[in-house]
Design a protein around this motif. Structure first.
Motif, PDB file in Angstrom:
ATOM      1  N   HIS A 178      42.028  26.538 -11.806  1.00 21.07           N
ATOM      2  CA  HIS A 178      41.825  25.309 -12.575  1.00 21.07           C
ATOM      3  C   HIS A 178      40.482  25.353 -13.309  1.00 21.07           C
ATOM      4  CE1 HIS A 178      41.938  21.054 -13.526  1.00 21.07           C
ATOM      5  NE2 HIS A 178      43.124  20.937 -12.933  1.00 21.07           N
ATOM      6  N   PRO A 179      40.431  24.932 -14.577  1.00 17.77           N
ATOM      7  CA  PRO A 179      39.147  24.892 -15.304  1.00 17.77           C
ATOM      8  C   PRO A 179      38.094  24.044 -14.600  1.00 17.77           C
ATOM      9  CG  PRO A 179      40.968  24.651 -16.849  1.00 17.77           C
ATOM     10  CD  PRO A 179      41.574  24.596 -15.471  1.00 17.77           C
ATOM     11  N   ASN A 180      38.514  22.921 -14.003  1.00 18.84           N
ATOM     12  CA  ASN A 180      37.538  22.086 -13.301  1.00 18.84           C
ATOM     13  C   ASN A 180      37.052  22.738 -12.015  1.00 18.84           C
ATOM     14  OD1 ASN A 180      39.246  20.108 -15.030  1.00 18.84           O
ATOM     15  ND2 ASN A 180      37.434  18.928 -14.485  1.00 18.84           N
ATOM     16  N   GLN A 181      37.885  23.581 -11.414  1.00 18.57           N
ATOM     17  CA  GLN A 181      37.446  24.368 -10.261  1.00 18.57           C
ATOM     18  C   GLN A 181      36.353  25.342 -10.700  1.00 18.57           C
ATOM     19  OE1 GLN A 181      40.331  27.184  -8.930  1.00 18.57           O
ATOM     20  NE2 GLN A 181      39.255  27.686  -7.037  1.00 18.57           N
ATOM     21  N   TYR A 182      36.538  25.953 -11.865  1.00 17.95           N
ATOM     22  CA  TYR A 182      35.518  26.859 -12.430  1.00 17.95           C
ATOM     23  C   TYR A 182      34.186  26.119 -12.544  1.00 17.95           C
ATOM     24  CZ  TYR A 182      33.475  30.173 -15.846  1.00 17.95           C
ATOM     25  OH  TYR A 182      32.664  31.070 -16.505  1.00 17.95           O
ATOM     26  N   PHE A 183      34.218  24.901 -13.111  1.00 19.03           N
ATOM     27  CA  PHE A 183      32.990  24.123 -13.302  1.00 19.03           C
ATOM     28  C   PHE A 183      32.318  23.812 -11.968  1.00 19.03           C
ATOM     29  CE2 PHE A 183      30.867  19.993 -13.458  1.00 19.03           C
ATOM     30  CZ  PHE A 183      29.954  20.197 -14.494  1.00 19.03           C
ATOM     31  N   ILE A 184      33.115  23.366 -10.996  1.00 23.17           N
ATOM     32  CA  ILE A 184      32.555  22.990  -9.689  1.00 23.17           C
ATOM     33  C   ILE A 184      31.946  24.195  -8.991  1.00 23.17           C
ATOM     34  CG2 ILE A 184      33.197  22.228  -7.364  1.00 23.17           C
ATOM     35  CD1 ILE A 184      35.222  20.332  -8.713  1.00 23.17           C
ATOM     36  N   GLU A 185      32.650  25.330  -9.010  1.00 22.59           N
ATOM     37  CA  GLU A 185      32.126  26.542  -8.371  1.00 22.59           C
ATOM     38  C   GLU A 185      30.858  27.020  -9.065  1.00 22.59           C
ATOM     39  OE1 GLU A 185      33.059  27.828  -5.625  1.00 22.59           O
ATOM     40  OE2 GLU A 185      34.942  26.755  -5.293  1.00 22.59           O
ATOM     41  N   SER A 186      30.815  26.879 -10.382  1.00 26.01           N
ATOM     42  CA  SER A 186      29.612  27.262 -11.126  1.00 26.01           C
ATOM     43  C   SER A 186      28.429  26.389 -10.741  1.00 26.01           C
ATOM     44  CB  SER A 186      29.876  27.162 -12.625  1.00 26.01           C
ATOM     45  OG  SER A 186      28.691  27.365 -13.364  1.00 26.01           O
ATOM     46  N   GLN A 187      28.651  25.085 -10.646  1.00 22.98           N
ATOM     47  CA  GLN A 187      27.576  24.175 -10.273  1.00 22.98           C
ATOM     48  C   GLN A 187      27.094  24.421  -8.848  1.00 22.98           C
ATOM     49  OE1 GLN A 187      26.038  21.290 -12.293  1.00 22.98           O
ATOM     50  NE2 GLN A 187      26.550  23.130 -13.444  1.00 22.98           N
ATOM     51  N   LYS A 188      28.029  24.725  -7.945  1.00 15.04           N
ATOM     52  CA  LYS A 188      27.624  25.073  -6.578  1.00 15.04           C
ATOM     53  C   LYS A 188      26.734  26.306  -6.576  1.00 15.04           C
ATOM     54  CE  LYS A 188      31.724  23.402  -4.060  1.00 15.04           C
ATOM     55  NZ  LYS A 188      32.899  23.864  -3.284  1.00 15.04           N
ATOM     56  N   LEU A 189      27.144  27.290  -7.357  1.00 15.51           N
ATOM     57  CA  LEU A 189      26.419  28.556  -7.408  1.00 15.51           C
ATOM     58  C   LEU A 189      25.030  28.380  -8.020  1.00 15.51           C
ATOM     59  CD1 LEU A 189      26.583  31.606  -6.936  1.00 15.51           C
ATOM     60  CD2 LEU A 189      27.661  31.832  -9.163  1.00 15.51           C
ATOM     61  N   LEU A 190      24.963  27.685  -9.152  1.00 18.85           N
ATOM     62  CA  LEU A 190      23.683  27.495  -9.831  1.00 18.85           C
ATOM     63  C   LEU A 190      22.759  26.570  -9.057  1.00 18.85           C
ATOM     64  CD1 LEU A 190      25.007  27.119 -13.498  1.00 18.85           C
ATOM     65  CD2 LEU A 190      23.938  29.125 -12.464  1.00 18.85           C
ATOM     66  N   GLY A 191      23.373  25.658  -8.267  1.00 16.97           N
ATOM     67  CA  GLY A 191      22.561  24.744  -7.474  1.00 16.97           C
ATOM     68  C   GLY A 191      22.239  25.249  -6.090  1.00 16.97           C
ATOM     69  N   GLY A 192      22.707  26.471  -5.770  1.00 17.30           N
ATOM     70  CA  GLY A 192      22.448  27.042  -4.454  1.00 17.30           C
ATOM     71  C   GLY A 192      23.281  26.431  -3.357  1.00 17.30           C
ATOM     72  N   GLY A 193      24.441  25.860  -3.743  1.00 20.25           N
ATOM     73  CA  GLY A 193      25.273  25.187  -2.758  1.00 20.25           C
ATOM     74  C   GLY A 193      26.117  26.107  -1.906  1.00 20.25           C
ATOM     75  N   ARG A 194      26.201  27.383  -2.263  1.00 18.19           N
ATOM     76  CA  ARG A 194      26.986  28.308  -1.434  1.00 18.19           C
ATOM     77  C   ARG A 194      26.430  29.711  -1.583  1.00 18.19           C
ATOM     78  NH1 ARG A 194      31.014  31.374  -4.131  1.00 18.19           N
ATOM     79  NH2 ARG A 194      31.291  30.845  -6.317  1.00 18.19           N
ATOM     80  N   GLU A 195      26.673  30.518  -0.546  1.00 23.71           N
ATOM     81  CA  GLU A 195      26.238  31.911  -0.579  1.00 23.71           C
ATOM     82  C   GLU A 195      27.290  32.743  -1.295  1.00 23.71           C
ATOM     83  OE1 GLU A 195      25.454  33.293   3.313  1.00 23.71           O
ATOM     84  OE2 GLU A 195      23.861  31.850   3.689  1.00 23.71           O
TER      85      GLU A 195
END
Length: 512
Positions: A448-465
């Motif tokens: 899903h495109p919105n899944q892409y956005f959420i995963e990107s924000q988690k990654l850029l914000g340090g929300g996941r390893e």
């Protein structure tokens, strides 16, 4: 004597004819009575299988060894048929091959009831069932493929020996892995070219006079097309009879839960509503938007207008990432008035569409953002349109130029284009995510495109390893030689979120 008695019982059993082959078109609905507990178990386990099919399809190339091995293991673990021979002897898990085939048959029809209700549900169900059917048919030995064709009255025009000799040179040049000897040995089928578009698209078949000449080894293409047509019609018929089924108080809650739990998150529940400001959209589009939305955003900023297909795809995406109705109206109005539309014309012709997307007009339907499957399969863009999937709908050379303008490495672009050439569009988008975020493995299956956005924000914000590019990679001398079929070690057949959903559903069934 007991053995022969059991054998005669099998032969006289009318279901022996129905389950005499390990694969079927599901043309004949089941007529037996089953318990509600068995109904629930069959439904859940088939959904687990289809969810695995979906996740593996966006994590591995579908013809790769890793994909086939993992899917075979899942068929075995969930007790679905995977053997060509069948009898009534119990296996180690306590089920005979006939019982597995019965389960396969009944569970398919149960899910038809759950997934015939909307276009999106039907599209998802058809795609997963087709992928499962393709794997199972391709895994059959040649005699069993022929038997399947005969059982289902699939009679295609076969070329005579003389016709094959006359066309031998062209058949060899146009068919993969075919030599002069194999042209004579195997059957060739003459079918209308529109029934074999997958082979035509990949230039793997000889065309003449509007017909495709297909070797027996590639018969899966036309069989799969037939399966898709039959299943699509069957779902439409099932939808008509759905009111009678929904009147059953025992089945309605189960079917509704099944249909909402497994297509994937629809991103209509905006947990971050109002947390994104209009000023953030430009920088976010460069950092966290998938390529399809980045393309739409750029087109809107450049031309100050998008056609209806683009407005729907992009508008619902923005709604999903947190834009409120008031913000959306302000965003679209401010952009359109920079072009040929004044504020009064916008309010009269376009504001209604924006409110409609948020469920404030018309039928008051709260529309959900488009999934990758919907973007790829529906409403292809025409001249002047910017919606759709760039990996699916863009010319490869234009796509290459676009990726180069985003400063992707030549090796990364090459890997993406290889995936596009193999029609693995979601894998190509996942590779794009990895390249633009500087990681080796995304660690999720992109749907899903919105899944892409959420995963990107988690990654850029340090929300996941995440697994980043290693400093001393243990590879050959050419790191760019990674093939599309390389497995993703951190991607499981079912993610933790999917497993949790399964547990929730299981617990629902246990409640009285």
């Amino acid at each position: 004597m007991q053995f022969s008695s059991r054998r005669r019982k099998l032969i006289n059993n009318p279901q022996n004819e129905l389950y005499g082959h390990c694969l079927q078109f599901y043309s004949q609905p089941p007529t037996e009575n089953i318990s509600l507990a068995e109904f629930e178990t069959f439904a859940v386990e088939r959904l687990k299988l289809l969810k695995t099919v979906e996740n593996l399809g966006v994590s591995y190339v579908k013809t790769s060894e890793q994909y086939e091995k993992k899917l075979f293991n899942e068929l075995s673990n969930l007790n679905f048929p995977h053997k060509t021979e069948a009898d009534d002897r119990k296996s180690q898990n306590g089920q005979s091959e006939f019982e597995k085939r019965r389960k396969d048959h009944i569970s398919h029809f149960i899910l038809r009831l759950a997934y015939c209700q909307t276009e999106d549900l039907r599209r998802w169900f058809i795609q997963q069932e087709m992928d499962l059917f393709r794997f199972r048919f391709s895994d059959l030995p040649p005699p069993y493929k022929t038997e399947f064709l005969h059982r289902n009255n699939l009679q295609y025009d076969t070329l005579s020996l003389e016709e094959k000799k006359n066309l031998a040179e062209k058949l060899i040049l146009s068919s993969y892995g075919v030599s002069g000897a194999t042209v004579v040995e195997q059957d060739y089928y003459k079918v209308p070219f529109q029934d074999a578009l997958d082979l035509v698209r990949s230039r793997k078949v000889f065309l003449k006079g509007g017909y495709a000449y297909i070797p027996h080894q590639d018969i899966i293409s036309i069989v799969l097309n037939d399966f898709r047509t039959r299943l699509s019609k069957a779902l439409a018929l099932t939808a008509r009879s759905l009111p009678a089924v929904q009147s059953d108080e025992r089945l309605q809650p189960l079917l509704n839960h099944l249909s909402h739990a497994y297509v994937g998150q629809d991103y209509s529940i905006q947990k971050n509503i109002g947390k994104i400001s209009l000023e953030q959209i430009d920088p976010l589009s460069a950092k966290s938007f998938p390529l399809c939305m980045r393309q739409l955003h750029k087109a809107l900023r450049d031309s100050h207008h998008l056609r209806h297909g683009g407005r729907m795809q992009y508008g619902l995406f923005l709604k999903g990432i947190g834009l409120t109705l008031d913000q959306a109206l302000q965003f679209w109005r401010s952009e359109f008035v920079k072009g040929k539309v004044d504020a009064d014309k916008f309010d009269k012709q376009y504001a209604y569409n924006v409110r409609h997307m948020f469920g404030k007009e018309g039928k008051r339907t709260d529309y959900t953002p488009f999934s990758c499957m919907k973007v790829i399969l529906s409403n292809p863009p025409s001249q002047g349109d910017y919606h759709g999937c760039p990996f699916r709908h863009s010319d490869p050379e234009l796509l290459k130029q676009k990726l180069q303008s985003y400063k992707l490495s030549p090796s990364g672009i090459s890997q993406i284009l290889d995936l596009v050439k193999g029609m693995h569009y979601q894998l190509a988008c996942q590779k794009y995510f990895e390249m633009t975020h500087g990681i080796e493995d995304a660690g999720f299956s992109l749907n899903h495109p919105n899944q892409y956005f959420i995963e990107s924000q988690k990654l850029l914000g340090g929300g996941r390893e995440v697994k980043r590019e290693p400093e001393t990679p243990q590879r050959g001398p050419n790191p760019a030689a990674k093939t599309p079929s390389t497995p993703r070690p951190t991607t499981q057949a079912l993610s933790k979120q999917d497993a949790a959903e399964m547990e929730d559903l299981d617990s629902l069934f246990q409640d009285e």
